[in-house]
Design an enzyme around this catalytic site. Structure first.
Site, PDB file in Angstrom:
ATOM      1  N   ASP A 119       6.901   2.962  -9.184  1.00  0.00           N
ATOM      2  CA  ASP A 119       5.778   3.843  -9.468  1.00  0.00           C
ATOM      3  C   ASP A 119       4.548   3.348  -8.690  1.00  0.00           C
ATOM      4  O   ASP A 119       4.636   3.152  -7.481  1.00  0.00           O
ATOM      5  CB  ASP A 119       5.560   3.900 -10.988  1.00  0.00           C
ATOM      6  N   HIS A 174      12.542   9.190 -14.152  1.00  0.00           N
ATOM      7  CA  HIS A 174      11.564   8.413 -13.382  1.00  0.00           C
ATOM      8  C   HIS A 174      11.579   6.935 -13.751  1.00  0.00           C
ATOM      9  O   HIS A 174      11.241   6.073 -12.919  1.00  0.00           O
ATOM     10  CB  HIS A 174      10.166   8.990 -13.654  1.00  0.00           C
ATOM     11  N   TYR A 224      -5.855   5.754 -10.583  1.00  0.00           N
ATOM     12  CA  TYR A 224      -5.912   7.152 -10.131  1.00  0.00           C
ATOM     13  C   TYR A 224      -7.320   7.530  -9.680  1.00  0.00           C
ATOM     14  O   TYR A 224      -7.506   8.237  -8.680  1.00  0.00           O
ATOM     15  CB  TYR A 224      -5.467   8.085 -11.257  1.00  0.00           C
TER      16      TYR A 224
END
Length: 282
Positions: A104, A260, A204
């Site tokens: 990730d 994921h 982010y």
């Protein structure tokens, strides 16, 4: 350090990072980088399997996750800083070039470090997230932008911190993405600490500060990329394009029916692929 001492912490620019250093002390050094919203515990199923293969694993709690490494400004989480953190770990541990593995966001850091400081990386393994340039092309040419909606939503102030609280909507989103209830609780429970939640989200929020030129550099170390076709966050286009950005021996593996959360869901397969990749390049 000499490389034959356990590493429990490392420091950089006044920040202190926690590290899980396990396995044979003289084993093949492998650095494991976690993603969002996880920490070093995301490798708990994979690491013991690697130790049996003679591998020493160092899994740091990265910037925003370690209690002693949570700067408040979002620009402090730009990719260049995240890469320098891991470079500091490798250098302070005295390990020389390491086998670098990331899942990730950890994969994004690993891609970046392998291009910016290849002398520190013996091999690269990325799980889930493709090369940044391949991801960028996928955003422009496929449904990847829709899959990445949360990257835009996380730019908002305050609200995302509440969303990723243990009793917030994030729990249901993680379950829908394929994560188990126990592992979703494990990852979200620490987010009760607002400073940790803010630090995790700042990865982010720092995206606008990324240097565009650095995202297109090719990787020139042996690379393994593992993607799972049950991934709700990463579609197939970016993974398929990634080979264009690796100028070195390259292996692409697809895990069928896996979500994921590859290290939690398929640890045996990950350890097998890593064992073949690492030992084959050592």
């Amino acid at each position: 350090m000499t490389g034959h001492e356990r590493v429990t912490t490392f420091t950089r620019d006044g920040l202190t990072f926690d590290v899980r250093d396990e396995g044979p002390i003289d084993g093949l050094p492998v650095v494991l980088l976690h993603g969002f919203p996880q920490d070093s515990r995301s490798w708990n199923k994979v690491a013991p399997l690697l130790h049996r293969r003679g591998v020493r694993t160092l899994a740091p709690d990265q910037r925003g996750y370690s209690p002693g490494a949570r700067p408040r400004a979002r620009w402090a989480y730009r990719m260049s800083e995240l890469q320098k953190d891991i470079a500091a770990l490798i250098e302070q541990a005295g390990l020389g070039p390491v086998h670098l593995v990331g899942h990730d966001w950890g994969a994004a850091v690993a891609w970046g470090l392998a291009t910016s400081q290849p002398e520190l990386v013996r091999t690269l393994t990325a799980l889930s997230v493709p090369h940044p340039a391949a991801f960028g092309r996928a955003v422009l040419t496929s449904r990847q932008l829709l899959k990445s909606w949360y990257m835009v939503a996380f730019q908002l102030p305050w609200i995302p911190e509440r969303v990723i609280a243990p009793d917030g909507p994030a729990y249901r989103v993680l379950l829908a993405s394929g994560q188990s209830a126990d592992e979703a609780k494990r990852d979200l429970e620490p987010m009760r600490d607002r400073s940790r939640a803010q630090g995790a989200l700042n990865w982010y929020r720092a995206i606008p500060f990324a240097s565009p030129g650095s995202l297109t550099d090719k990787v020139r170390v042996p690379t393994l990329f593992v993607w799972s076709d049950g991934d709700t966050a990463i579609g197939p286009v970016g993974p398929k394009l990634t080979a264009q950005f690796v100028d070195a021996p390259y292996t692409f593996e697809v895990l069928h029916g896996v979500s994921h959360w590859i290290p939690d869901e398929a640890p045996e397969r990950v350890a097998e692929l890593l064992g073949n990749h690492l030992l084959g390049q050592s």
